[in-house]
Design an enzyme around this catalytic site. Structure first.
Site, PDB file in Angstrom:
ATOM      1  N   CYS A   1       0.855  -1.181   0.000  1.00 55.29           N
ATOM      2  CA  CYS A   1       0.000   0.000   0.000  1.00 55.29           C
ATOM      3  C   CYS A   1       0.894   1.235   0.000  1.00 55.29           C
ATOM      4  O   CYS A   1       2.119   1.143   0.087  1.00 55.29           O
ATOM      5  CB  CYS A   1      -0.900   0.004   1.232  1.00 55.29           C
ATOM      6  SG  CYS A   1       0.026   0.091   2.797  1.00 55.29           S
TER       7      CYS A   1
ATOM      8  N   SER B   1       2.222  -9.818  10.731  1.00 58.02           N
ATOM      9  CA  SER B   1       1.501  -8.784   9.988  1.00 58.02           C
ATOM     10  C   SER B   1       0.019  -8.841  10.328  1.00 58.02           C
ATOM     11  O   SER B   1      -0.668  -9.802   9.990  1.00 58.02           O
ATOM     12  CB  SER B   1       1.698  -8.976   8.483  1.00 58.02           C
ATOM     13  OG  SER B   1       0.789  -8.184   7.743  1.00 58.02           O
ATOM     14  N   SER B   2      -0.481  -7.806  10.976  1.00 54.51           N
ATOM     15  CA  SER B   2      -1.886  -7.783  11.377  1.00 54.51           C
ATOM     16  C   SER B   2      -2.813  -7.866  10.178  1.00 54.51           C
ATOM     17  O   SER B   2      -3.735  -8.689  10.139  1.00 54.51           O
ATOM     18  CB  SER B   2      -2.181  -6.505  12.173  1.00 54.51           C
ATOM     19  OG  SER B   2      -3.560  -6.397  12.458  1.00 54.51           O
ATOM     20  N   ASN B   3      -2.574  -7.038   9.166  1.00 54.70           N
ATOM     21  CA  ASN B   3      -3.511  -7.014   8.039  1.00 54.70           C
ATOM     22  C   ASN B   3      -3.473  -8.318   7.252  1.00 54.70           C
ATOM     23  O   ASN B   3      -4.494  -8.760   6.727  1.00 54.70           O
ATOM     24  CB  ASN B   3      -3.252  -5.798   7.147  1.00 54.70           C
ATOM     25  CG  ASN B   3      -2.043  -5.957   6.256  1.00 54.70           C
ATOM     26  OD1 ASN B   3      -2.126  -6.469   5.145  1.00 54.70           O
ATOM     27  ND2 ASN B   3      -0.884  -5.520   6.734  1.00 54.70           N
TER      28      ASN B   3
ATOM     29  N   GLU C   1       1.370  -0.461  16.533  1.00 57.85           N
ATOM     30  CA  GLU C   1       0.500   0.677  16.194  1.00 57.85           C
ATOM     31  C   GLU C   1      -0.358   1.069  17.387  1.00 57.85           C
ATOM     32  O   GLU C   1      -0.540   2.261  17.671  1.00 57.85           O
ATOM     33  CB  GLU C   1      -0.387   0.348  14.995  1.00 57.85           C
ATOM     34  CG  GLU C   1      -1.286   1.521  14.609  1.00 57.85           C
ATOM     35  CD  GLU C   1      -2.277   1.212  13.511  1.00 57.85           C
ATOM     36  OE1 GLU C   1      -3.351   1.849  13.494  1.00 57.85           O
ATOM     37  OE2 GLU C   1      -1.990   0.330  12.663  1.00 57.85           O
TER      38      GLU C   1
END
Length: 316
Positions: A12, A227-229, A126
């Site tokens: 992204c 990786s959270s996403n 985050e």
């Protein structure tokens, strides 16, 4: 057996920017360059940057005085920023601008004396950075972390008539909607952001996986375990009733997974590079895949600016 690629997938705008900041800092200032926390959660990317001269640390006390440090895309607390300034560290901030937006929201609510509920995963960098925007000396409110609907039922807020919610940017859209609905049912006066805090890239990639799951009997998600996403993408595919695995690369594919499958879906988390997807496609071809198609998807054209000092490349 054929393969269908999700669209969009992979990097992204925030990840592109963060990686480019590290590369250009090394190019401009020379190695080593210190990076607080993995700049993005992908093993391949981090290993590549290490080879270029990046040194990844978890805390600023691992960075020698008067050196350069880069803050990761996940953001940092105000305490970390203050420590860097106190120690004379030169800082390049690779925090995703969409995370910074959430930071500003929390700080604004704090100054206004509101309580804040942050929806997110405990221990994620985050979340730690966003919680760390709360200045207890600047306001009279409190900040609370909520991870699931069950916690909403027992949540005790000091100011139920004067509070707002924000969210981690990489959550499951469906799960987050359920938590927000539960909060609003208990606390009708709750305020929220004008626009969702879950970022456009997270939303788009989850929508693409939902579409992929309708057409495939197996979905492989390229992304690292931290990786959270990426984790949310694999969870979503399974929730849609499709077998799914999160893999760091082609080497983790178990041939038994694809045996008897007709349509294999492939996507990648926002921190996973296309080169890893290419490797997965090559491995699937070895296992018998005979064609690769790609879904139509939401176009992404967003680009985030680099720090001014890093916008011009050095010429050899």
């Amino acid at each position: 057996m054929d393969v269908l690629l999700a669209n969009p997938r992979g990097f992204c705008a925030g990840v592109d920017r963060a990686i480019e900041i590290v590369k250009r800092a090394i190019e401009t200032l020379g190695a080593p360059i210190y990076v607080r926390h993995e700049v993005v959660h992908n093993r391949f990317v981090v290993d590549d940057l290490k080879q270029r001269g990046a040194i990844f640390v978890e805390e600023l006390d691992e960075v020698p005085d008067n050196n350069t440090v880069i803050f990761s895309a996940h953001g940092v607390s105000q305490a970390v920023r203050q420590e860097a300034e106190r120690r004379g560290l030169k800082v390049f901030d690779a925090t995703c601008p969409l995370v910074t937006k959430v930071h500003f929201e929390v700080a604004r609510h704090c100054r206004a004396g509101r309580d804040v509920v942050l929806i997110g995963h405990a221990g994620h960098p985050e979340v730690e950075g966003t919680m760390g925007q709360w200045n207890r000396e600047a306001g009279t409110g409190q900040i609370y972390l909520v991870e699931d609907v069950e916690q909403v039922a027992t949540l005790q807020i000091n100011q139920p008539e004067n509070f707002a919610y924000t969210t981690q940017t990489t959550l499951s859209v469906d799960d987050t909607r359920g938590i927000i609905d539960a909060l609003r049912e208990r606390f009708p006066a709750m305020q929220g952001p004008k626009n969702d805090d879950i970022c456009y890239a997270t939303q788009n990639r989850q929508d693409a996986v939902r579409d992929l799951a309708k057409r495939c009997d197996l979905v492989l998600v390229v992304g690292s375990p931290n990786s959270s996403n990426s984790n949310r993408l694999s969870e979503l595919a399974r929730r849609e009733g499709v077998e799914s695995y999160l893999i760091d690369g082609a080497h983790e594919i178990d041939p038994a997974w694809v045996a008897g499958k007709q349509h294999i879906g492939v996507t990648a988390g926002a921190s996973a590079p296309q080169v890893l997807v290419d490797g997965v496609l090559a491995r699937l071809a070895e296992l018998g895949a005979t064609g690769v198609g790609e879904l139509d998807g939401e176009p992404e054209s967003m680009v985030f600016a680099l720090p001014k000092e890093l916008r011009l490349r050095l010429v050899d």
